[in-house]
Design a protein around this motif. Structure first.
Motif, mmCIF file in Angstrom:
data_model
loop_
_atom_site.group_PDB
_atom_site.id
_atom_site.type_symbol
_atom_site.label_atom_id
_atom_site.label_comp_id
_atom_site.label_asym_id
_atom_site.label_seq_id
_atom_site.Cartn_x
_atom_site.Cartn_y
_atom_site.Cartn_z
ATOM 1 N N LYS A 76 0.874 -1.085 -0.078
ATOM 2 C CA LYS A 76 -0.030 0.148 -0.031
ATOM 3 C C LYS A 76 0.764 1.192 -0.132
ATOM 4 O O LYS A 76 0.311 2.199 -0.638
ATOM 5 C CB LYS A 76 -1.025 0.019 1.309
ATOM 6 N N ILE A 77 2.061 1.400 0.549
ATOM 7 C CA ILE A 77 2.839 2.290 0.874
ATOM 8 C C ILE A 77 3.788 2.416 -0.608
ATOM 9 O O ILE A 77 4.073 3.662 -1.023
ATOM 10 C CB ILE A 77 3.840 2.141 1.774
ATOM 11 N N LEU A 78 3.950 1.350 -1.252
ATOM 12 C CA LEU A 78 4.753 1.378 -2.446
ATOM 13 C C LEU A 78 4.235 1.459 -3.680
ATOM 14 O O LEU A 78 3.030 0.846 -4.056
ATOM 15 C CB LEU A 78 5.716 -0.002 -2.278
ATOM 16 N N GLY A 79 4.520 2.411 -4.409
ATOM 17 C CA GLY A 79 4.285 2.290 -5.920
ATOM 18 C C GLY A 79 5.516 2.088 -6.665
ATOM 19 O O GLY A 79 6.598 2.693 -6.707
ATOM 20 N N ILE A 80 5.238 0.893 -7.593
ATOM 21 C CA ILE A 80 6.467 0.431 -8.333
ATOM 22 C C ILE A 80 6.294 0.348 -9.577
ATOM 23 O O ILE A 80 5.424 -0.178 -10.346
ATOM 24 C CB ILE A 80 6.942 -0.845 -7.853
ATOM 25 N N VAL A 81 7.120 1.030 -10.571
ATOM 26 C CA VAL A 81 7.081 0.945 -11.880
ATOM 27 C C VAL A 81 8.188 0.206 -12.366
ATOM 28 O O VAL A 81 9.391 0.502 -12.383
ATOM 29 C CB VAL A 81 7.346 2.431 -12.453
ATOM 30 N N PRO A 82 7.766 -1.263 -12.810
ATOM 31 C CA PRO A 82 8.838 -2.057 -13.232
ATOM 32 C C PRO A 82 9.496 -1.957 -14.446
ATOM 33 O O PRO A 82 8.992 -0.955 -15.493
ATOM 34 C CB PRO A 82 8.047 -3.609 -13.248
ATOM 35 N N GLN A 83 10.506 -2.281 -14.679
ATOM 36 C CA GLN A 83 11.288 -2.086 -15.745
ATOM 37 C C GLN A 83 10.900 -2.736 -17.097
ATOM 38 O O GLN A 83 10.544 -2.411 -18.034
ATOM 39 C CB GLN A 83 12.816 -2.762 -15.576
ATOM 40 N N GLU A 84 10.385 -4.054 -16.871
ATOM 41 C CA GLU A 84 9.739 -4.905 -17.699
ATOM 42 C C GLU A 84 8.175 -4.573 -17.791
ATOM 43 O O GLU A 84 7.562 -4.392 -16.898
ATOM 44 C CB GLU A 84 9.536 -6.523 -17.328
ATOM 45 N N ILE A 85 7.840 -4.269 -19.320
ATOM 46 C CA ILE A 85 6.431 -4.208 -19.375
ATOM 47 C C ILE A 85 5.635 -5.239 -19.302
ATOM 48 O O ILE A 85 5.771 -6.016 -20.292
ATOM 49 C CB ILE A 85 6.082 -3.262 -20.771
ATOM 50 N N THR A 86 4.774 -5.496 -18.630
ATOM 51 C CA THR A 86 3.786 -6.598 -18.611
ATOM 52 C C THR A 86 2.201 -6.113 -18.152
ATOM 53 O O THR A 86 2.204 -5.606 -17.027
ATOM 54 C CB THR A 86 4.189 -7.814 -17.539
ATOM 55 N N PHE A 87 1.525 -6.337 -19.100
ATOM 56 C CA PHE A 87 -0.256 -5.977 -18.761
ATOM 57 C C PHE A 87 -0.795 -7.258 -19.265
ATOM 58 O O PHE A 87 -0.463 -8.045 -20.076
ATOM 59 C CB PHE A 87 -0.296 -4.878 -19.609
ATOM 60 N N ASP A 88 -2.076 -7.181 -18.667
ATOM 61 C CA ASP A 88 -2.927 -7.979 -19.157
ATOM 62 C C ASP A 88 -3.527 -7.580 -20.547
ATOM 63 O O ASP A 88 -4.436 -6.699 -20.255
ATOM 64 C CB ASP A 88 -4.027 -8.736 -18.076
ATOM 65 N N PHE A 89 -3.009 -8.043 -21.302
ATOM 66 C CA PHE A 89 -3.196 -7.331 -22.873
ATOM 67 C C PHE A 89 -4.924 -7.259 -23.209
ATOM 68 O O PHE A 89 -5.118 -6.720 -24.133
ATOM 69 C CB PHE A 89 -2.425 -7.754 -23.857
ATOM 70 N N VAL A 90 -5.491 -8.135 -22.676
ATOM 71 C CA VAL A 90 -7.152 -8.443 -23.132
ATOM 72 C C VAL A 90 -7.728 -7.176 -22.415
ATOM 73 O O VAL A 90 -8.828 -6.606 -22.994
ATOM 74 C CB VAL A 90 -7.866 -9.611 -22.699
ATOM 75 N N PHE A 91 -7.253 -6.311 -21.521
ATOM 76 C CA PHE A 91 -7.865 -5.072 -20.916
ATOM 77 C C PHE A 91 -7.742 -3.889 -21.559
ATOM 78 O O PHE A 91 -6.682 -3.658 -21.862
ATOM 79 C CB PHE A 91 -7.823 -5.264 -19.384
ATOM 80 N N SER A 92 -8.608 -3.006 -21.243
ATOM 81 C CA SER A 92 -8.357 -1.380 -21.700
ATOM 82 C C SER A 92 -7.735 -0.870 -20.699
ATOM 83 O O SER A 92 -7.416 -1.462 -19.638
ATOM 84 C CB SER A 92 -9.644 -0.948 -22.195
ATOM 85 N N VAL A 93 -7.012 0.574 -21.145
ATOM 86 C CA VAL A 93 -6.216 1.083 -20.168
ATOM 87 C C VAL A 93 -7.143 1.509 -18.977
ATOM 88 O O VAL A 93 -6.499 1.371 -18.055
ATOM 89 C CB VAL A 93 -5.753 2.383 -21.134
#
Ligand SMILES: Nc1ncnc2c1ncn2[C@@H]1O[C@H](COP(=O)(O)OP(=O)(O)O)[C@@H](O)[C@H]1O
Ligand SMILES: [Mg+2]
Length: 305
Positions: A76-93
């Motif tokens: 909850k305290i951390l917001g992490i922007v990872p180096q590798e881009i991974t999304f569940d591509f079936v979802f919209s932004v």
């Protein structure tokens, strides 16, 4: 805000010691750069914080919570922007950001999501599937995703790698703004000018070990005492016209430009010699040593040990 003690990690595969007894402590409100060459261990450190890599040894305290005992509270305290881009591509932004909010138990978050989309120039892509986004857009979506729950500590793992200059600039503005609003930020990068511009404190990691941790100004003062002095002339000159500067080993950059390196204490002497010899220059430039030079000096010193 973040307390890391004696953190170590060896990947079994390849028997790589990625982190070797790393300790560091980040205070609330800081904007810290974590610098290191490829393979230095930056992502390993961040992935441990994110819960994606298991550490071998050491303790991690985020806020008041121990990562081993209270992982959800640390998330909850951390917001992490990872180096590798991974999304569940079936979802919209929009869906990705909504799902992420729900993961944190935030049901009503549309207003903030829209704000984030606007600030990150993604509003028009709200209904687009993440699959079709450009690299830069995916990167921005990762940042939005890391922010939906308004983390107190934002950690970005090379957020500007492969991102064009314009976008980088707007990202810097955005990070500055977040920092001013009270977010503590750790930025991992190998673009040194980024660290130089944005951060107050610099931690350098090399082969899994912290080799420097100091305020930017202090690092530059101790190691970056050299400056480049450049003089411009209206008329063509030759090196022999500057015999009185030989001790500074000047070079002609072109027929009307003279350059030399000097410690900051010697700059007055250079100008004194020039005026005593009645040489007139049309312009001059004094550039402090770049963080890049400091960085390379440190890493070289370390590998020569
Ligand atoms: N999943 C993995 N398995 C094996 N070795 C890894 C893995 N991830 C990283 N490494 C190795 O650990 C070292 C540190 O990598 P990393 O933390 O990604 O560095 P950085 O982010 O600073 O480039 C490198 O030598 C890298 O090859
Ligand atoms: Mg990395």
């Amino acid at each position: 805000m973040l307390e890391i003690k004696n953190l170590s990690k060896t990947y079994k595969k390849g028997n790589v010691k990625a982190l070797d007894n790393v300790s560091l402590s980040i205070n609330e409100g800081e904007f810290v750069a974590l610098l290191g060459q490829n393979g230095a261990g930056k992502s390993t450190l961040i992935n441990i914080l994110a819960g994606n890599v298991t550490k071998d040894n050491g303790t991690v305290i985020v806020g008041d919570y121990n990562l081993d005992k209270n992982e959800l509270e640390t998330k909850k305290i951390l917001g992490i922007v990872p180096q590798e881009i991974t999304f569940d591509f079936v979802f919209s932004v929009g869906e990705i950001l909504k799902n992420q909010s729900l993961y944190f138990g935030i049901k009503e978050n549309q207003k903030y999501i829209d704000e984030l989309l606007a600030t990150l120039s993604l509003s028009e892509k709200k209904d687009a599937k993440s699959r079709g986004l450009s690299g830069g857009m995916k990167r921005r979506l990762l940042i939005a995703k890391a922010l939906v729950h308004r983390p107190k500590l934002l950690i970005l793992d090379e957020p500007t790698a492969g991102v064009d200059i314009e976008l980088r600039r707007s990202l810097y503005d955005f990070l500055n703004q977040l920092h001013q609003q009270g977010t503590t930020i750790i930025l991992t990068t190998h673009y040194l000018e980024e660290a130089e511009k944005l951060c107050d404190r610099i931690i350098i990691i090399n082969e899994g070990k912290i080799i420097a941790d100091d305020s930017k100004n202090k690092l530059m003062d101790t190691l970056g005492n050299e400056a480049m002095v450049e003089l411009n002339f209206d008329n063509k000159k030759e090196l022999s016209d500057f015999h009185f500067l030989t001790s500074y080993s000047p070079v002609m950059k072109n027929s009307k430009t003279l350059q030399m390196k000097a410690s900051k204490q010697n700059i007055a002497d250079i100008f004194y010699r020039i005026s005593s010899n009645k040489v007139k220059f049309s312009n001059f430039k004094i550039e402090p040593q770049k963080l890049e030079d400091v960085f390379l000096t440190l890493i070289n010193d370390e590998s020569n040990k």
